[in-house]
Design a protein around this motif. Structure first.
Motif, short mmCIF file in Angstrom:
data_model
loop_
_atom_site.label_atom_id
_atom_site.label_comp_id
_atom_site.label_asym_id
_atom_site.label_seq_id
_atom_site.Cartn_x
_atom_site.Cartn_y
_atom_site.Cartn_z
N ALA A 200 31.41 41.00 34.72
CA ALA A 200 30.53 41.77 35.60
C ALA A 200 30.29 43.14 34.99
O ALA A 200 31.13 43.67 34.26
CB ALA A 200 31.15 41.91 36.98
N VAL A 201 29.14 43.71 35.29
CA VAL A 201 28.79 45.05 34.83
C VAL A 201 28.69 45.97 36.03
O VAL A 201 27.99 45.65 37.01
CB VAL A 201 27.45 45.06 34.05
CG1 VAL A 201 27.08 46.48 33.64
CG2 VAL A 201 27.54 44.15 32.83
N ALA A 202 29.39 47.09 35.98
CA ALA A 202 29.37 48.06 37.08
C ALA A 202 28.44 49.22 36.74
O ALA A 202 28.45 49.72 35.61
CB ALA A 202 30.77 48.58 37.36
N ALA B 94 32.50 49.52 40.44
CA ALA B 94 33.57 49.06 39.56
C ALA B 94 34.83 48.75 40.37
O ALA B 94 35.48 47.72 40.17
CB ALA B 94 33.87 50.11 38.49
N LEU B 95 35.17 49.64 41.30
CA LEU B 95 36.36 49.43 42.11
C LEU B 95 36.22 48.20 43.00
O LEU B 95 37.17 47.44 43.18
CB LEU B 95 36.62 50.67 42.98
CG LEU B 95 36.91 51.98 42.22
CD1 LEU B 95 37.06 53.13 43.21
CD2 LEU B 95 38.15 51.85 41.36
N THR B 96 35.03 48.00 43.54
CA THR B 96 34.79 46.84 44.41
C THR B 96 34.89 45.55 43.62
O THR B 96 35.51 44.58 44.06
CB THR B 96 33.41 46.95 45.08
OG1 THR B 96 33.37 48.13 45.89
CG2 THR B 96 33.13 45.73 45.94
N ARG B 97 34.31 45.55 42.43
CA ARG B 97 34.30 44.32 41.64
C ARG B 97 35.68 44.00 41.06
O ARG B 97 36.01 42.84 40.85
CB ARG B 97 33.26 44.43 40.53
CG ARG B 97 31.84 44.43 41.09
CD ARG B 97 30.77 44.40 40.05
NE ARG B 97 29.47 44.23 40.70
CZ ARG B 97 28.30 44.23 40.06
NH1 ARG B 97 28.27 44.37 38.74
NH2 ARG B 97 27.18 44.07 40.73
N ALA B 98 36.47 45.04 40.84
CA ALA B 98 37.84 44.80 40.37
C ALA B 98 38.75 44.35 41.50
O ALA B 98 39.80 43.76 41.26
CB ALA B 98 38.41 46.06 39.73
N GLY B 99 38.33 44.64 42.74
CA GLY B 99 39.11 44.23 43.91
C GLY B 99 40.49 44.87 43.91
O GLY B 99 40.65 46.07 43.67
N ALA C 75 40.36 43.25 34.67
CA ALA C 75 40.53 44.26 33.62
C ALA C 75 39.21 44.99 33.43
O ALA C 75 38.13 44.38 33.52
CB ALA C 75 40.96 43.61 32.31
N TYR C 76 39.30 46.29 33.18
CA TYR C 76 38.12 47.09 32.88
C TYR C 76 37.86 47.08 31.38
O TYR C 76 38.80 47.18 30.58
CB TYR C 76 38.31 48.53 33.35
CG TYR C 76 38.35 48.69 34.86
CD1 TYR C 76 37.27 48.32 35.64
CD2 TYR C 76 39.47 49.22 35.48
CE1 TYR C 76 37.31 48.46 37.03
CE2 TYR C 76 39.52 49.38 36.86
CZ TYR C 76 38.43 49.00 37.63
OH TYR C 76 38.46 49.15 38.99
N LEU C 77 36.59 47.00 31.01
CA LEU C 77 36.19 47.01 29.60
C LEU C 77 35.42 48.27 29.28
O LEU C 77 34.38 48.55 29.89
CB LEU C 77 35.32 45.78 29.30
CG LEU C 77 34.73 45.71 27.89
CD1 LEU C 77 35.83 45.41 26.87
CD2 LEU C 77 33.63 44.66 27.81
N ALA C 78 35.92 49.06 28.35
CA ALA C 78 35.20 50.24 27.85
C ALA C 78 34.85 49.95 26.39
O ALA C 78 33.93 49.20 26.09
CB ALA C 78 36.04 51.49 28.01
N ARG D 224 41.25 37.15 34.64
CA ARG D 224 40.29 36.19 35.18
C ARG D 224 38.91 36.81 35.30
O ARG D 224 37.91 36.11 35.34
CB ARG D 224 40.76 35.68 36.54
CG ARG D 224 42.06 34.87 36.48
CD ARG D 224 42.36 34.21 37.81
NE ARG D 224 42.53 35.19 38.88
CZ ARG D 224 43.68 35.77 39.18
NH1 ARG D 224 44.76 35.48 38.48
NH2 ARG D 224 43.77 36.63 40.18
N GLN D 225 38.89 38.17 35.38
CA GLN D 225 37.61 38.86 35.50
C GLN D 225 37.64 40.13 34.64
O GLN D 225 38.63 40.85 34.65
CB GLN D 225 37.32 39.24 36.95
CG GLN D 225 36.03 40.05 37.12
CD GLN D 225 35.71 40.33 38.57
OE1 GLN D 225 34.73 39.86 39.10
NE2 GLN D 225 36.55 41.14 39.21
N VAL D 226 36.55 40.38 33.93
CA VAL D 226 36.40 41.59 33.13
C VAL D 226 35.21 42.37 33.67
O VAL D 226 34.11 41.81 33.83
CB VAL D 226 36.19 41.26 31.64
CG1 VAL D 226 35.88 42.53 30.85
CG2 VAL D 226 37.42 40.56 31.07
N VAL D 227 35.43 43.65 33.98
CA VAL D 227 34.38 44.50 34.53
C VAL D 227 34.01 45.54 33.49
O VAL D 227 34.82 46.40 33.11
CB VAL D 227 34.85 45.20 35.84
CG1 VAL D 227 33.74 46.08 36.39
CG2 VAL D 227 35.30 44.17 36.86
#
Length: 325
Positions: free
Chosen positions: A7-9, A15-20, A26-29, A46-49
């Motif tokens: 997902a892209v924030a 970003a906080l909502t999609r990371a739950g 995990a956040y991707l920079a 399971r999910q990368v934001v």
């Protein structure tokens, strides 16, 4: 690499909502650590934001100090005029990190959150308490030349990998953390945890939280500061020992000093006992050597890294005398 949702924030709240709750996310920079570890199946989110579109950039100063956005790239911060002129220790720590290609990609926040480079941690065929709590730490009896001598436990002896974090801890920097529960500022020296019996808990980042910026308090005499890194080769190598020093030197006497070391601790290692011993003395090599000896008073060397006892003392002496000269 295992499959995951992507997902892209566009905003911090998104970003906080999609990371739950953060569990399994995990956040991707820049991705220079995350992607590597995902390829090795060390990290399996399971999910990368993707957070690269968030407004977490900029380098600025005000009365409270220097502020660096968490998504600023390492290479940009290393050459920023405010950093090179007022806090050269930060610029030098960044420029001595990784490789030019990685510095162009890696973010400041990601650098501070990078995982350890212990070979046992990165090899899923071996036990590792950081990766699988309770499985053991083979580095204690195995290959441990590059491992820590300060802050170790019977569960973990891995060194903290970040050069930048050493410089920031020396300068009493803090990180701003934003989560679903609000915003908080944490001193970087308190942010990193000792391994103890829970080496899998490396820092005080709560599930789903984001690092949004770094603040370095105003310190006029940080203009006289430097980062010295000792390593096996000149580039693209982690520290065997390093020292971040800021020095207030007047009339040939050390009035005040900030000092932290890397490559030898399980977290960036501030040395208040050494700082205290240096205040009020002339920075002659013999006087500095006496103070530097305090750095390893509580060290626990292993079979292959006992040389770090001497190396870190010599690194401190060299960094201080070079800066004073």
């Amino acid at each position: 690499m295992r499959s995951f949702d992507f997902a892209v924030a566009e905003t911090v709240n998104q970003a906080l909502t999609r990371a739950g709750s953060g569990a399994g996310s995990a956040y991707l920079a820049g991705g220079t650590t995350l992607v590597d570890l995902m390829k090795l199946d060390v990290m399996t989110p399971r999910q990368v934001v993707d957070i690269n579109r968030l407004p977490l950039r900029g380098v600025s100063t005000d009365r409270s100090g220097l502020h660096i956005g968490a998504l600023e790239r390492m290479s940009d911060v290393a050459v920023h005029p405010l950093v090179t002129s007022r806090y050269p220790v930060i610029a030098q720590a960044l420029s001595r990190s990784a490789s030019p290609q990685l510095r162009n990609m890696a973010s400041i926040g990601g650098n501070l959150l990078q995982r350890v480079r212990c070979g046992y941690f990165r090899d899923t065929s071996t036990p590792c308490n950081k990766r699988e709590p309770g499985s053991g730490c083979p580095a204690i009896e195995g290959e441990n030349r590059g491992h820590a001598i300060l802050g170790t436990s019977d569960s973990c002896v891995a060194t903290h990998p970040s050069d930048l974090a050493v410089a920031l801890v020396a300068l009493d920097a803090s990180v701003r953390l934003v989560g679903r529960g609000g915003t908080r500022d944490v001193r970087l020296a308190d942010f990193y945890r000792l391994p103890g019996d829970t080496p899998q808990l490396e820092h005080d980042l709560r599930p789903g939280e984001l690092v949004t910026r770094v603040t370095v308090p105003e310190l006029a005499w940080a203009r006289r500061s430097a980062y010295l890194k000792i390593r096996d080769r000149q580039s693209y190598e982690f520290a065997l020992a390093s020292a971040a020093v800021a020095l207030d030197l007047r009339d040939g006497v050390i009035r005040d000093v900030r000092l932290a070391v890397g490559g030898v601790g399980t977290r960036p290692w501030r040395l208040p006992e050494v700082e205290e011993a240096l205040r009020g003395v002339s920075p002659r090599p013999d006087a500095v050597e006496v103070a530097a000896a305090r750095a390893v008073a509580h060290a626990r060397p292993l079979a292959h890294n006992r040389f770090k006892m001497t190396l870190v003392r010599r690194t401190i002496v060299r960094a201080l005398t070079n800066l004073a000269g």
